[in-house]
Design an enzyme around this catalytic site. Structure first.
Site, short mmCIF file in Angstrom:
data_model
loop_
_atom_site.label_atom_id
_atom_site.label_comp_id
_atom_site.label_asym_id
_atom_site.label_seq_id
_atom_site.Cartn_x
_atom_site.Cartn_y
_atom_site.Cartn_z
CG ASP A 1 -2.03 1.03 0.83
OD1 ASP A 1 -2.53 1.31 -0.38
OD2 ASP A 1 -3.16 0.84 1.82
CG ASP B 1 -5.70 5.33 -2.53
OD1 ASP B 1 -4.91 4.80 -2.64
OD2 ASP B 1 -7.07 5.14 -2.47
N1 GUN Z 1 -6.38 1.25 3.37
C1 GUN Z 1 -7.26 0.80 3.37
N2 GUN Z 1 -8.19 1.57 2.79
C2 GUN Z 1 -7.39 1.91 1.98
C3 GUN Z 1 -7.52 3.09 1.17
O1 GUN Z 1 -8.70 3.83 0.71
N3 GUN Z 1 -6.52 3.67 0.12
C4 GUN Z 1 -6.15 2.56 0.18
N4 GUN Z 1 -4.30 2.95 -0.86
N5 GUN Z 1 -5.43 1.83 1.12
C5 GUN Z 1 -6.81 1.46 1.78
#
Ligand code: GUN
Length: 709
Positions: free
Chosen positions: A104, A139
């Protein structure tokens, strides 16, 4: 235990592709291809915090069978030592995990702590340089409590960052393209649409996570959660996995999977363990009050809640995390098995009783299925119904929610739109029916239990439409061996249930028989009738069954089926079931004994293809929208014709068009650009899927039409 081998990288041309190997409506078992192996979905990506390894990633690979995990690139980027090591050794060595590694981007940190200190391009470049398999662009997290304007800005800003992020990722790093938009269906659909079409020179997004949903799960707002999933799916390309960001409670898996979710990620296994809580597929249990384990696991067997409570904090956290991972994996196996057996919706139905909030969400879903909203949610619901194979083998257990099961709604919709009263009767008379004979109180197989009543009724009045009352509605006798009606499983007395007049009137009016006089009969003992007319009636009954099945399941106009069934011959089994249907001495089709469907022969496929008057379908061109458009066709590109013509399956990526009424699990014709038959088989996809998917099977071919050419 033998060491589990490291995964093989996928073939270059498969990198980032998703193929569906089995489906049950919107639920799918898939394979996603990466440089660190191709893994099976639906899957949970356990969240690994590189600073706190509750369970070592390598153990997740070896002991728990995880093929992919997710960690946070921003957490690594912020820590000088981790960042240096990650860039030097690569992420797979840093975490000691041989499978696919997702990362992420720091968006969630910006939601929790405010801003992040890294630019969107820099964090993608960092993920690429660490050798991550699937990274995530930065995002903008859209919280459900934000104003519409704020959410619009989050969607727009995320969209603005999409192409620069894809460009920075290059050809090797696959990217997640998250969908934002809060609780607004239209914003979700808009976000899904722009993220779905964004593309750099190298590629588009490989996977679409649904973002901004963690607060909903924390507040158990499951109705909102599933609404968002549907609104997003309405506009997402069907060839990409859908990931529910931050969702990892096993209780939510069946319903989410039934609606099309393919990936989950969660730190729940570790967070709940730290809080002395156990995950089960039916909810969460606190260790504190337990005398015995309510849900078994290998990790906890041989121990007792009392013993675990007495462990030191680290040991306790570890054993509970192990249990949580095990339960999570087991529930995903159960879901995949339910997809294989066509029972994912039933599993969702069962799990809906685990919490009032989940039940509320499920009841809302059922309302949508029977009366879809206007807009993206309704569109997604209609596509879901249309993607369900209407016929199933095996029993259909009766239950309070049975009428809302999507494959049953699909079958009912096909029946309501495509069934027609016979155009002519066994005595060669024509004209509208003189009466409806409704047989009540009889159980299947109806060809045995009520054949006497059918014959007597037709002898008495040739222009009778014989219908059967079943616990799942009224059906024409001609479809008596069709699943689900003939496969209902329940107590014996379900067949003797009384139907009130209004129910019967409504059902008959759905068939266009509201104004026809009605005779209601219950089967009773009586001598078998005899007479020369019986074989004439039997032949007409057989013919009606074939005409009706071709109409309802294959969209063939009843008048055209009547031509095909001219000079009809049948071959019967020892139990008197029709097994082969011959037209002018040529075997054209066989009724399937397992589900009541029909299997075409090559000769039958040729005859049915000749009925098509319109040119073959072409992606991007409108197809005529008629009730009876004929057996749906898939048009092949030239390269594939010799292979498919010889009997090989149709693989995705080799078609130039598909009729919009293509139904998974039902017959289809494979044709060339001139409309000549190349093969026939069973479709595994919807037309939309055929237009997008690039890997996996589109049609299971029964027979090639060009063998020996
Ligand atoms: N982890 C939990 N929700 C989100 C999200 O909306 N975007 C991202 N990039 N990671 C997340």
């Amino acid at each position: 235990m033998a060491e589990r081998a490291n995964p093989e990288p996928c073939r270059n041309q498969d990198l980032g592709l998703f193929e569906v190997t089995k489906r049950d409506g919107a639920a799918r078992i898939g394979r996603f291809h990466t440089n660190h192996g191709s893994f099976t979905t639906p899957a949970l990506l356990p969240v690994v915090n590189p600073n706190i390894l509750t369970i070592e990633p390598n153990e997740m690979w070896q002991e728990y069978g995880f093929e992919a995990l997710i960690t946070n690139s921003y957490v690594i980027w912020k820590n000088d030592e981790l960042r240096e090591r990650a860039l030097k050794e690569g992420i797979h060595s840093l975490l000691d995990f041989p499978g696919a590694i997702f990362t992420d981007s720091g968006t969630f940190q910006s939601y929790v702590y405010g801003d992040v200190e890294v630019s969107p391009e820099e964090i993608v470049g960092f993920q690429r340089d660490m050798g991550v398999d699937v990274g995530t662009m930065l995002d903008v997290f859209g919280r459900p409590d934000m104003s519409r304007e704020q959410l619009e800005r989050a969607v727009d800003e995320t969209a603005t960052r999409a192409i620069p992020s894809l460009e920075r990722a290059g050809g090797e790093l696959l990217l997640n393209g998250p969908v934002q938009g809060g609780l607004h269906d239209d914003l979700r659909a808009q976000s899904a649409q722009v993220m779905g079409i964004a593309e750099s020179e190298d590629r588009g997004f490989a996977i679409h996570p649904i973002g901004g949903i963690v607060p909903l799960m924390e507040q158990q707002r499951y109705r909102d959660l599933f609404r968002i999933l549907l609104a997003s799916r309405a506009a997402l390309p069907p060839d990409r996995p859908v990931h529910l960001f931050g969702c990892g409670h096993p209780m939510l898996f069946p319903m989410a999977i039934a609606l099309g979710a393919d990936l989950f990620d969660s730190a729940a296994y570790a967070i709940f363990a730290r809080d002395d809580r156990l995950l089960t597929p039916e909810g969460t249990v606190k260790l504190e009050s337990l005398k015995e384990w309510p849900f078994p696991s290998k990790s906890l067997s041989g121990s007792t809640p009392e013993k675990v409570r007495l462990m030191d904090e680290n040991a306790r956290c570890r054993i509970l995390a192990e249990h949580n991972l095990e339960v999570t994996q087991a529930e995903l196996s159960r879901c995949r098995e339910a997809i294989r057996s066509g029972t994912i919706w039933q599993l969702a139905e069962q799990r809906s009783h685990c919490s009032p909030q989940l039940r509320d969400a499920f009841v809302w879903l059922q309302d949508q299925l029977s009366e879809p909203d206007e807009g993206p949610v309704g569109e997604a619901v209609l596509s879901l119904i249309a993607s369900c194979a209407p016929l199933r083998e095996g029993g259909e257990p009766l239950g309070d929610d049975i009428e809302f099961r999507p494959h049953i709604l699909h079958m009912h919709a096909l029946l309501a739109t495509r069934w027609r009263v016979p155009g002519s009767w066994w005595d060669s008379s024509t004209g509208p029916p003189k009466r409806v004979v409704l047989v009540e109180g009889a159980s299947p197989p109806w060809r045995n239990s009520i054949m006497r009543e059918v014959m007597v009724s037709l002898l008495e009045e040739p222009r009778s439409v014989v219908m059967i009352a079943t616990p799942l509605g009224v059906i024409p006798f001609s479809l008596e061996d069709l699943s689900p009606w003939c496969h209902l499983v329940g107590p014996d007395d379900m067949w003797s249930g009384a139907y009130d007049d209004e129910e019967i009137r409504d059902a008959l009016s759905d068939f266009g028989l509201a104004g026809t006089p009605l005779t209601r009969i219950f089967p009773c003992e009586g001598d078998w009738i005899d007479g020369e007319k019986l074989s004439q009636i039997q032949e007409w009954v057989d013919r009606c069954s074939i005409v009706d099945k071709l109409a309802v399941l294959c969209s063939v106009h009843p008048l055209q089926s009547c031509n095909i069934t001219n000079r009809l011959g049948v071959r019967r089994s020892r139990t008197n079931r029709v097994i082969n249907v011959l037209s002018e001495d040529e075997h054209v089709l066989s009724p399937r004994l397992t589900d009541g469907g029909i299997s075409l022969t090559l000769a039958g496929a040729r005859r049915l293809n000749e009925l098509h008057q319109t040119p073959p379908p072409k992606f991007g061109e409108e197809s005529p929208d008629e009730v009876f458009s004929g057996v749906p066709r898939i048009c092949l590109i030239d390269d594939a014709i010799p292979f498919v013509g010889a009997g090989r399956n149709v693989v995705h990526g080799y078609s130039s068009g598909a009729d919009p009424h293509l139904i998974p699990g039902q017959p289809c014709l494979v044709v060339d650009s001139k409309g000549s038959l190349v093969a026939h088989g069973t479709s595994l996809s919807t037309a939309m899927e055929v237009s997008y998917m690039r890997k996996g099977l589109a049609v299971k071919v029964r027979d090639g039409a060009l063998k020996g050419e």
